[in-house]
Scaffold this active site. Structure first.
Site, PDB file in Angstrom:
ATOM      1  CD  GLU A 111      -3.162  -1.055   2.042  1.00 57.02           C
ATOM      2  OE1 GLU A 111      -3.137  -0.190   2.939  1.00 57.02           O
ATOM      3  OE2 GLU A 111      -4.067  -1.894   1.962  1.00 57.02           O
ATOM      4  NE  ARG A 274      -4.843   6.114   2.608  1.00 51.18           N
ATOM      5  CZ  ARG A 274      -5.326   5.152   3.383  1.00 51.18           C
ATOM      6  NH1 ARG A 274      -6.014   5.460   4.453  1.00 51.18           N
ATOM      7  NH2 ARG A 274      -5.133   3.887   3.094  1.00 51.18           N
ATOM      8  CG  HIS A 333     -10.446   6.495   5.144  1.00 46.85           C
ATOM      9  ND1 HIS A 333     -11.367   5.503   4.914  1.00 46.85           N
ATOM     10  CD2 HIS A 333      -9.253   5.852   5.373  1.00 46.85           C
ATOM     11  CE1 HIS A 333     -10.769   4.315   4.987  1.00 46.85           C
ATOM     12  NE2 HIS A 333      -9.502   4.514   5.278  1.00 46.85           N
ATOM     13  NE  ARG A 368      -5.183   5.665   9.267  1.00 46.45           N
ATOM     14  CZ  ARG A 368      -5.525   4.758   8.352  1.00 46.45           C
ATOM     15  NH1 ARG A 368      -4.899   3.590   8.292  1.00 46.45           N
ATOM     16  NH2 ARG A 368      -6.484   5.017   7.491  1.00 46.45           N
TER      17      ARG A 368
HETATM   18  C1  SIN Z   1      -7.679   0.919   2.203  1.00 48.82           C
HETATM   19  O1  SIN Z   1      -7.890  -0.281   2.166  1.00 48.82           O
HETATM   20  O2  SIN Z   1      -7.380   1.606   1.243  1.00 48.82           O
HETATM   21  C2  SIN Z   1      -7.806   1.616   3.519  1.00 48.82           C
HETATM   22  C3  SIN Z   1      -6.792   1.122   4.432  1.00 48.82           C
HETATM   23  C4  SIN Z   1      -6.565   2.123   5.508  1.00 48.82           C
HETATM   24  O3  SIN Z   1      -7.282   3.111   5.607  1.00 48.82           O
HETATM   25  O4  SIN Z   1      -5.610   1.941   6.241  1.00 48.82           O
END
Ligand code: SIN
Length: 509
Positions: A111, A274, A333, A368
């Site tokens: 990620e 992000r 989020h 985060r």
């Molecule tokens: C996601 O799956 O993109 C969200 C994961 C997260 O917010 O840590």
């Protein structure tokens, strides 16, 4: 007389704290049914931990610190990263069905802003639901935990000696009770339900911030709200998520013409931090160029098996992500700020603790790192539980109190719209003043509802932070200050930021 430990909230942080607090007698309050109403159950990506052979906790801590843009409390980041692998093993031992490879190693997703593939996943995008099911089985079998489903906490009971003496809560029939407690743990999750566009449950309205602040707790870094760049933009409230793991698998972000717009924005393109991706997507949407997540080549025909939750959300909106790009937009989020707490969850208010998303230990700083939130609930939930397990009973002198007034639905809708417009991905002083005018006007009409207090902290923190950093971007102060400082506000200080309604403000309704 012995009073219990009361935990408010039944997401990963609340349940993990409850499980590890034995031999304390625990009462677990959850306004919804177990498994419903918490962000945990909706989590798609998974849990970040240094589980790969190429990985180490120090690398995970380093990535966490880098993502947090100068505000991560480094000791907390190392605690988080070092405890990660053992927490995954513990959850797996409870039956959380993390995926494993044929050779027994963990299946790990990549990620954004992680230097390694390190997100342990469950059935593609089912991490939250799989983990929650295992946790629920465990708490239901734990003799020290009494679960009260349908009990809606509505405030904290002050103690005459200072501190917290318990919880006011409505039972499932709507009767109000004063539940005395030697210690109370807040594990109420997010405040992103205060935003008109969010990926979290609507009930997540920052209750913990308001309740704790009324008892004198400090609220830390409330302006740092994380916007997920790829909420599926099909007009649903809350908005379904298209997990970042899709971009980890190679899905790209394109505009209406099919051009990859992240390439010109950041060297890591779609896997940039992000906040960077969220701002780019926001600008695409705002300027009408459009933003779409294109997983046709990267995932294609395997979509239903590999990402069943995203696939179902797309199909429900008439989109087939095997054949067409998914329209996306940023949505509130996650809240990096919260009730200031140490790494054992203590808030500084006698008898009051906070864990998980509603707490601010400083572990996430200004931004985060993906999939660190479930891990935070585990690591800091366990640490709080261990501190509380043998804590001495406090002598209580409860002071009678009433719950805060509720905000009527139309007033909440107005607040959510104003939060999305004025305290969203980009903020500026005039918009924040308009938001505070709205909050003041709603408060004058409806009283100091918990949602208004939580929103006020976000707006006040955003007004005071005259720089851009991590998830907080001020279009009138786009640069980052050389020195990173935390925002720390009491309720009185937040109220003083913009106490009067501007002469030109619109009336409350
Ligand atoms: C996601 O799956 O993109 C969200 C994961 C997260 O917010 O840590």
């Amino acid at each position: 007389m012995s009073h219990p430990l009361i935990i408010i909230g039944a997401g990963i942080a609340g349940l993990w704290t409850a499980l590890h607090a034995a031999p304390r007698r625990v009462i677990l309050l959850t306004g919804a049914r177990l498994g419903e109403g918490s962000s945990t159950g909706w989590a798609q990506g998974g849990v970040a931990a240094a589980l790969g052979t190429d990985d180490r906790p120090s690398l995970h801590a380093r990535d966490t610190i880098a993502a947090g843009a100068g505000l991560v409390y480094e000791a907390a980041a190392y605690l988080l990263a070092e405890a990660g692998p053992a927490e995954i093993e513990a959850l797996y031992g409870l039956g959380a069905p993390f995926e494993r490879e044929a050779d027994g190693s963990w299946s790990l997703s990549r990620e954004a802003a992680h230097s390694r593939a390190r997100v342990a996943r469950v059935k593609g995008d089912q991490a939250g639901a799989g983990i929650l099911a295992a946790l629920i089985r465990a708490v239901q079998a734990a003799p020290h935990i009494e679960i009260r489903e349908g009990w809606r906490a509505s405030g904290l009971i002050p103690d005459a000696a200072g501190g917290c003496a318990g919880v006011m809560a409505f039972d499932p029939s709507g009767n109000l009770h004063d539940l005395l407690a030697s210690d109370v743990v807040l594990a109420t999750g997010s405040l992103c339900g205060l935003y008109g566009v969010t990926t979290t449950p609507a009930s997540s309205q920052g209750q913990a911030l308001s309740w704790a602040a009324r008892l004198g707790a400090v609220i830390q870094d409330p302006e740092f709200v994380q916007f997920h760049p790829t909420a599926i933009d099909v007009g649903r409230d809350p908005a379904p998520l298209a997990t970042e793991a899709l971009r980890g698998e190679g899905a790209t972000l394109i505009d209406r013409t099919g051009t990859r717009f992240m390439r010109g924005v950041h060297p890591q393109a779609e896997l940039a931090p992000r906040d960077v991706v969220a701002r780019a997507v926001h600008r695409q949407v705002k300027t009408g160029r459009g933003a779409y997540l294109d997983a046709r080549a990267a995932v294609g025909a395997e979509f239903p098996e590999r990402f069943p939750a995203v696939f179902a959300a797309c199909r429900a909106a008439g989109i087939d992500p095997r054949l067409a790009p998914i329209p996306v937009a940023p949505a509130a989020h996650y809240h990096m700020g919260g009730v200031a707490a140490d790494t054992e969850g203590f808030t500084g208010v006698p008898g009051l603790w906070a864990v998980g998303e509603c707490a601010s230990t400083g572990v996430h700083g200004a931004n985060r790192l993906a999939s660190n939130s479930l891990l935070e609930g585990l690591v800091f939930g366990r640490r709080a539980a261990e501190a509380l397990a043998n804590a001495p009973q406090r002598a209580l002198k409860p002071v009678p109190a009433d719950p805060a007034p509720a905000l009527p639905a139309e007033a909440l809708a107005r607040l959510r719209a104003a939060m999305a417009i004025e305290a969203g991905v980009e903020r500026e002083a005039a918009g924040l003043a308009r938001l505070l005018d709205t909050i003041n006007a709603l408060e004058a009409k409806h009283g100091e509802a918990d949602a208004l207090i939580a929103a006020r902290f976000v707006a006040a923190g955003a007004m005071l932070r005259t720089e851009s950093r991590g998830g907080h971007f001020r279009s009138d102060h786009p640069s980052t200050s050389a020195v990173a400082t935390h925002t720390r506000l009491t309720l009185a200080e937040a109220r003083a930021v913009h106490p009067h309604i501007s002469p030109l403000a619109e009336p409350a309704e």
